[in-house]
Design a protein around this motif. Structure first.
Motif, PDB file in Angstrom:
ATOM      1  N   SER A 290       1.173  -1.384   0.119  1.00  0.00           N
ATOM      2  CA  SER A 290      -0.380   0.083   0.038  1.00  0.00           C
ATOM      3  C   SER A 290       0.814   1.148  -0.005  1.00  0.00           C
ATOM      4  O   SER A 290       0.548   2.631  -0.664  1.00  0.00           O
ATOM      5  N   TYR A 291       1.605   0.961   0.622  1.00  0.00           N
ATOM      6  CA  TYR A 291       2.680   2.378   0.550  1.00  0.00           C
ATOM      7  C   TYR A 291       3.032   2.730  -0.271  1.00  0.00           C
ATOM      8  O   TYR A 291       4.280   3.395  -0.745  1.00  0.00           O
ATOM      9  N   LEU A 292       3.658   1.658  -1.472  1.00  0.00           N
ATOM     10  CA  LEU A 292       4.368   1.806  -2.643  1.00  0.00           C
ATOM     11  C   LEU A 292       3.259   1.559  -3.877  1.00  0.00           C
ATOM     12  O   LEU A 292       3.880   1.835  -5.020  1.00  0.00           O
ATOM     13  N   ARG A 293       1.826   1.550  -3.837  1.00  0.00           N
ATOM     14  CA  ARG A 293       1.017   1.503  -5.122  1.00  0.00           C
ATOM     15  C   ARG A 293       1.706   3.222  -5.883  1.00  0.00           C
ATOM     16  O   ARG A 293       0.814   2.577  -7.152  1.00  0.00           O
ATOM     17  N   ASP A 294       1.472   3.725  -5.573  1.00  0.00           N
ATOM     18  CA  ASP A 294       1.690   5.286  -6.286  1.00  0.00           C
ATOM     19  C   ASP A 294       3.060   5.295  -7.128  1.00  0.00           C
ATOM     20  O   ASP A 294       2.758   5.817  -8.512  1.00  0.00           O
ATOM     21  N   ILE A 295       3.742   4.056  -6.868  1.00  0.00           N
ATOM     22  CA  ILE A 295       4.843   4.166  -8.621  1.00  0.00           C
ATOM     23  C   ILE A 295       4.797   2.896  -8.778  1.00  0.00           C
ATOM     24  O   ILE A 295       5.834   2.392  -9.317  1.00  0.00           O
ATOM     25  N   ALA A 296       4.164   2.193  -8.050  1.00  0.00           N
ATOM     26  CA  ALA A 296       4.015   0.889  -9.231  1.00  0.00           C
ATOM     27  C   ALA A 296       3.840   0.776 -10.938  1.00  0.00           C
ATOM     28  O   ALA A 296       5.089   0.052 -10.927  1.00  0.00           O
ATOM     29  N   LEU A 297       2.976   1.506 -11.045  1.00  0.00           N
ATOM     30  CA  LEU A 297       2.797   1.670 -12.638  1.00  0.00           C
ATOM     31  C   LEU A 297       4.091   1.863 -12.854  1.00  0.00           C
ATOM     32  O   LEU A 297       4.529   1.883 -14.481  1.00  0.00           O
ATOM     33  N   LEU A 298       5.079   3.078 -12.868  1.00  0.00           N
ATOM     34  CA  LEU A 298       6.160   3.717 -13.443  1.00  0.00           C
ATOM     35  C   LEU A 298       7.251   2.953 -13.552  1.00  0.00           C
ATOM     36  O   LEU A 298       7.793   3.113 -14.013  1.00  0.00           O
ATOM     37  N   VAL A 299       7.311   2.055 -12.610  1.00  0.00           N
ATOM     38  CA  VAL A 299       8.467   0.735 -11.798  1.00  0.00           C
ATOM     39  C   VAL A 299       8.183   0.073 -13.257  1.00  0.00           C
ATOM     40  O   VAL A 299       9.260  -0.403 -14.234  1.00  0.00           O
ATOM     41  N   VAL A 300       6.955  -0.475 -13.738  1.00  0.00           N
ATOM     42  CA  VAL A 300       6.659  -1.473 -14.566  1.00  0.00           C
ATOM     43  C   VAL A 300       7.009  -0.388 -16.196  1.00  0.00           C
ATOM     44  O   VAL A 300       7.114  -1.579 -17.038  1.00  0.00           O
ATOM     45  N   LEU A 301       6.370   0.709 -16.279  1.00  0.00           N
ATOM     46  CA  LEU A 301       6.482   1.818 -17.535  1.00  0.00           C
ATOM     47  C   LEU A 301       8.266   1.659 -18.166  1.00  0.00           C
ATOM     48  O   LEU A 301       8.468   1.641 -19.041  1.00  0.00           O
ATOM     49  N   LEU A 302       8.770   1.820 -16.809  1.00  0.00           N
ATOM     50  CA  LEU A 302      10.387   2.184 -16.798  1.00  0.00           C
ATOM     51  C   LEU A 302      10.587   0.776 -17.974  1.00  0.00           C
ATOM     52  O   LEU A 302      11.559   1.068 -18.180  1.00  0.00           O
ATOM     53  N   ALA A 303      10.455  -0.413 -17.114  1.00  0.00           N
ATOM     54  CA  ALA A 303      10.984  -1.485 -17.486  1.00  0.00           C
ATOM     55  C   ALA A 303      10.585  -1.984 -18.956  1.00  0.00           C
ATOM     56  O   ALA A 303      11.366  -2.605 -19.861  1.00  0.00           O
ATOM     57  N   LEU A 304       9.352  -1.466 -18.961  1.00  0.00           N
ATOM     58  CA  LEU A 304       9.216  -1.979 -20.640  1.00  0.00           C
ATOM     59  C   LEU A 304      10.003  -0.959 -21.582  1.00  0.00           C
ATOM     60  O   LEU A 304      10.528  -1.645 -22.272  1.00  0.00           O
ATOM     61  N   THR A 305       9.919   0.041 -20.804  1.00  0.00           N
ATOM     62  CA  THR A 305      10.519   1.343 -21.731  1.00  0.00           C
ATOM     63  C   THR A 305      12.079   0.958 -22.031  1.00  0.00           C
ATOM     64  O   THR A 305      12.607   0.620 -22.866  1.00  0.00           O
ATOM     65  N   ALA A 306      13.196   0.182 -20.950  1.00  0.00           N
ATOM     66  CA  ALA A 306      13.477  -0.358 -21.462  1.00  0.00           C
ATOM     67  C   ALA A 306      14.055  -1.256 -21.976  1.00  0.00           C
ATOM     68  O   ALA A 306      15.149  -1.735 -23.285  1.00  0.00           O
ATOM     69  N   THR A 307      13.526  -2.648 -22.261  1.00  0.00           N
ATOM     70  CA  THR A 307      13.015  -3.636 -23.432  1.00  0.00           C
ATOM     71  C   THR A 307      12.823  -3.006 -24.645  1.00  0.00           C
ATOM     72  O   THR A 307      13.356  -3.506 -24.823  1.00  0.00           O
ATOM     73  N   VAL A 308      12.239  -1.567 -24.910  1.00  0.00           N
ATOM     74  CA  VAL A 308      12.332  -1.297 -26.018  1.00  0.00           C
ATOM     75  C   VAL A 308      13.645  -0.522 -26.190  1.00  0.00           C
ATOM     76  O   VAL A 308      13.727  -0.590 -27.636  1.00  0.00           O
ATOM     77  N   ILE A 309      13.967   0.486 -25.504  1.00  0.00           N
ATOM     78  CA  ILE A 309      15.343   0.527 -26.156  1.00  0.00           C
ATOM     79  C   ILE A 309      16.369  -0.873 -26.287  1.00  0.00           C
ATOM     80  O   ILE A 309      17.231  -0.578 -27.153  1.00  0.00           O
ATOM     81  N   ALA A 310      16.316  -2.222 -25.585  1.00  0.00           N
ATOM     82  CA  ALA A 310      17.086  -3.158 -25.670  1.00  0.00           C
ATOM     83  C   ALA A 310      16.830  -3.778 -27.457  1.00  0.00           C
ATOM     84  O   ALA A 310      17.384  -3.879 -27.984  1.00  0.00           O
ATOM     85  N   LEU A 311      15.672  -3.864 -27.420  1.00  0.00           N
ATOM     86  CA  LEU A 311      15.056  -4.297 -29.164  1.00  0.00           C
ATOM     87  C   LEU A 311      15.478  -3.498 -30.235  1.00  0.00           C
ATOM     88  O   LEU A 311      15.590  -3.410 -31.150  1.00  0.00           O
ATOM     89  N   ALA A 312      15.614  -1.979 -29.912  1.00  0.00           N
ATOM     90  CA  ALA A 312      15.632  -1.194 -30.946  1.00  0.00           C
ATOM     91  C   ALA A 312      17.460  -1.570 -30.680  1.00  0.00           C
ATOM     92  O   ALA A 312      17.589  -0.859 -32.297  1.00  0.00           O
ATOM     93  N   ARG A 313      18.194  -1.226 -29.655  1.00  0.00           N
ATOM     94  CA  ARG A 313      19.781  -1.459 -30.225  1.00  0.00           C
ATOM     95  C   ARG A 313      20.137  -2.627 -30.895  1.00  0.00           C
ATOM     96  O   ARG A 313      20.774  -2.167 -31.929  1.00  0.00           O
ATOM     97  N   ILE A 314      19.395  -3.319 -30.716  1.00  0.00           N
ATOM     98  CA  ILE A 314      19.274  -4.907 -32.006  1.00  0.00           C
ATOM     99  C   ILE A 314      19.313  -4.327 -33.322  1.00  0.00           C
ATOM    100  O   ILE A 314      20.216  -4.547 -33.978  1.00  0.00           O
ATOM    101  N   THR A 315      17.779  -3.863 -33.107  1.00  0.00           N
ATOM    102  CA  THR A 315      16.968  -3.592 -34.416  1.00  0.00           C
ATOM    103  C   THR A 315      18.275  -2.595 -35.471  1.00  0.00           C
ATOM    104  O   THR A 315      18.854  -2.059 -36.075  1.00  0.00           O
ATOM    105  N   ARG A 316      18.842  -1.505 -34.211  1.00  0.00           N
ATOM    106  CA  ARG A 316      19.569  -0.642 -35.510  1.00  0.00           C
ATOM    107  C   ARG A 316      20.906  -1.295 -35.572  1.00  0.00           C
ATOM    108  O   ARG A 316      21.651  -0.077 -36.268  1.00  0.00           O
TER     109      ARG A 316
END
Length: 103
Positions: A44-70
């Motif tokens: 309950s005390y970290l619920r406010d940033i949970a979605l941000l952390v998930v979005l951070l991980a997904l964005t980092a995954t996109v960066i990793a995949l884009a680096r491979i494609t580049r």
């Protein structure tokens, strides 16, 4: 003179032979961060940033995949746009997470 075994250079990563083997450790780290973000949604005390952390991980995954494609040649222009936009999103998410923690 040199009668040792023939040594062949390792295949390039952008060839089918070079893509064999286990995935890079970066993907394991990203999945751990995503799981941590999902787990924080339960607390309950970290619920406010949970979605941000998930979005951070997904964005980092996109960066990793884009680096491979580049790495391919010729490099598509739209992939450069996705790559740099993902870095901007990642920076914004880090700022939002830091602000949520500090305030």
């Amino acid at each position: 003179m040199n009668e040792g075994p023939d040594r062949k250079p390792a295949p390039a990563h952008n060839t089918p032979e070079g893509r064999m083997g286990p995935p890079a450790p970066f993907f394991g780290i990203l999945s751990t961060v995503a799981a941590f973000g999902l787990g924080m949604g339960v607390a309950s005390y970290l619920r406010d940033i949970a979605l941000l952390v998930v979005l951070l991980a997904l964005t980092a995954t996109v960066i990793a995949l884009a680096r491979i494609t580049r790495r391919s040649s010729p490099r598509p222009l739209w992939m450069d746009g996705i790559y740099w936009t993902s870095w901007l999103i990642l920076a914004g998410l880090v700022i939002l997470i830091a602000r949520s923690i500090l305030t």
